[in-house]
Design a protein around this motif. Structure first.
Motif, PDB file in Angstrom:
ATOM      1  N   UNK A  87       0.836  -1.202   0.000  1.00 27.43           N
ATOM      2  CA  UNK A  87       0.000   0.000   0.000  1.00 27.43           C
ATOM      3  C   UNK A  87       0.875   1.258   0.000  1.00 27.43           C
ATOM      4  N   UNK A  88       1.945   1.240   0.780  1.00 27.59           N
ATOM      5  CA  UNK A  88       2.850   2.391   0.855  1.00 27.59           C
ATOM      6  C   UNK A  88       3.541   2.642  -0.477  1.00 27.59           C
ATOM      7  N   UNK A  89       4.047   1.588  -1.124  1.00 28.19           N
ATOM      8  CA  UNK A  89       4.718   1.755  -2.417  1.00 28.19           C
ATOM      9  C   UNK A  89       3.769   2.382  -3.440  1.00 28.19           C
ATOM     10  N   UNK A  90       2.548   1.868  -3.498  1.00 29.88           N
ATOM     11  CA  UNK A  90       1.596   2.354  -4.500  1.00 29.88           C
ATOM     12  C   UNK A  90       1.160   3.788  -4.208  1.00 29.88           C
ATOM     13  N   UNK A  91       1.023   4.104  -2.932  1.00 28.54           N
ATOM     14  CA  UNK A  91       0.660   5.473  -2.553  1.00 28.54           C
ATOM     15  C   UNK A  91       1.783   6.444  -2.903  1.00 28.54           C
ATOM     16  N   UNK A  92       3.022   6.068  -2.572  1.00 31.31           N
ATOM     17  CA  UNK A  92       4.153   6.949  -2.833  1.00 31.31           C
ATOM     18  C   UNK A  92       4.427   7.107  -4.328  1.00 31.31           C
ATOM     19  N   UNK A  93       4.101   6.075  -5.104  1.00 29.80           N
ATOM     20  CA  UNK A  93       4.250   6.170  -6.560  1.00 29.80           C
ATOM     21  C   UNK A  93       3.048   6.855  -7.212  1.00 29.80           C
ATOM     22  N   UNK A  94       2.026   7.121  -6.400  1.00 30.30           N
ATOM     23  CA  UNK A  94       0.790   7.753  -6.888  1.00 30.30           C
ATOM     24  C   UNK A  94       0.177   6.934  -8.034  1.00 30.30           C
ATOM     25  N   UNK A  95       0.084   5.623  -7.802  1.00 27.35           N
ATOM     26  CA  UNK A  95      -0.476   4.712  -8.797  1.00 27.35           C
ATOM     27  C   UNK A  95      -1.992   4.669  -8.639  1.00 27.35           C
ATOM     28  N   UNK A  96      -2.712   4.968  -9.706  1.00 24.33           N
ATOM     29  CA  UNK A  96      -4.172   4.902  -9.669  1.00 24.33           C
ATOM     30  C   UNK A  96      -4.613   3.449  -9.475  1.00 24.33           C
ATOM     31  N   UNK A 122      -9.252  -4.686   4.410  1.00 29.54           N
ATOM     32  CA  UNK A 122      -9.907  -3.392   4.181  1.00 29.54           C
ATOM     33  C   UNK A 122      -9.428  -2.276   5.102  1.00 29.54           C
ATOM     34  N   UNK A 123      -9.107  -2.542   6.389  1.00 33.20           N
ATOM     35  CA  UNK A 123      -8.578  -1.449   7.215  1.00 33.20           C
ATOM     36  C   UNK A 123      -7.190  -0.978   6.776  1.00 33.20           C
ATOM     37  N   UNK A 124      -6.466  -1.837   6.040  1.00 33.62           N
ATOM     38  CA  UNK A 124      -5.095  -1.509   5.634  1.00 33.62           C
ATOM     39  C   UNK A 124      -5.003  -0.949   4.225  1.00 33.62           C
TER      40      UNK A 124
END
Length: 197
Positions: A87-96, A122-124
């Motif tokens: 989740x962190x990698x995708x958020x930091x890469x701003x991946x839709x 779902x909470x994560x």
């Protein structure tokens, strides 16, 4: 001195392998096994369900790049850390969410029902999709990806699962193009993801 150091290191390696259930030894063996298949097709057709109870098949891994991880919800460290990292990698890469799929396949379907996976994921993360189903079908799917897993009794009816701990990076055809090891440097992990976007 150098010879003695080599002897000590060799002894430690042999001891790690002799433990059998040890994470480090399993990770080394499994990474070597799976890494030989990078760039080739793994997996077989399957019919399982996601964490909402909706049907899901191998088609979910096609048409866009994906991250694929095999774990279980009762895992004390590797799995929750990996879910958080993904989740962190995708958020930091701003991946839709529609640009890259992210999947968590349980290797413990006897306990990990859709409802249990939903409560866990779902909470994560709102984008990681849990996959489960009939145990024999789930295990067949995992084996088709050459994923190591084994139930390890803890006593009094309790058990844990030893399992392969890397994330598969898939291209738009659902082929493995890279692996992200557990605890990998975040910048390296994000570069591997960016390479398929």
């Amino acid at each position: 001195m150098i010879a003695r150091t080599r002897t000590i290191l060799l002894g430690l390696a042999v001891a790690a392998l002799a433990l059998g259930g040890g994470f480090a030894a399993r990770q080394l063996m499994d990474s070597r096994t799976v890494s030989t298949a990078v760039g080739t097709e793994l997996g077989a057709p399957f019919e399982l369900v996601d964490h909402t109870g909706a049907p899901i098949t191998e088609a979910a891994f096609e048409g866009r790049p994906s991250l694929l991880f095999f774990g279980f919800t009762h895992c004390p460290e590797i799995c929750p850390t990996t879910v958080y990292d993904m989740e962190t990698w995708l958020t930091e890469l701003d991946v839709a969410p529609d640009a890259l799929g992210a999947f968590f396949v349980t290797i413990d379907p006897e306990r990990d029902t859709p409802e249990f996976l939903a409560d866990y994921l779902e909470p994560q993360s709102e984008r990681i999709i849990g996959i489960t189903g009939a145990p024999e079908d789930v295990w067949a799917m995992a084996k088709s990806w050459r994923v190591y897993f084994q139930k390890r009794p803890l006593g009094e009816g309790e058990y844990t699962m030893d399992h392969y701990a890397s994330v598969f990076v898939l291209n738009t055809e659902g082929q493995v193009v890279d692996l992200i090891g557990f605890g990998e440097n975040p910048e390296i992990a994000k570069a591997k993801i960016a390479s398929v976007l």
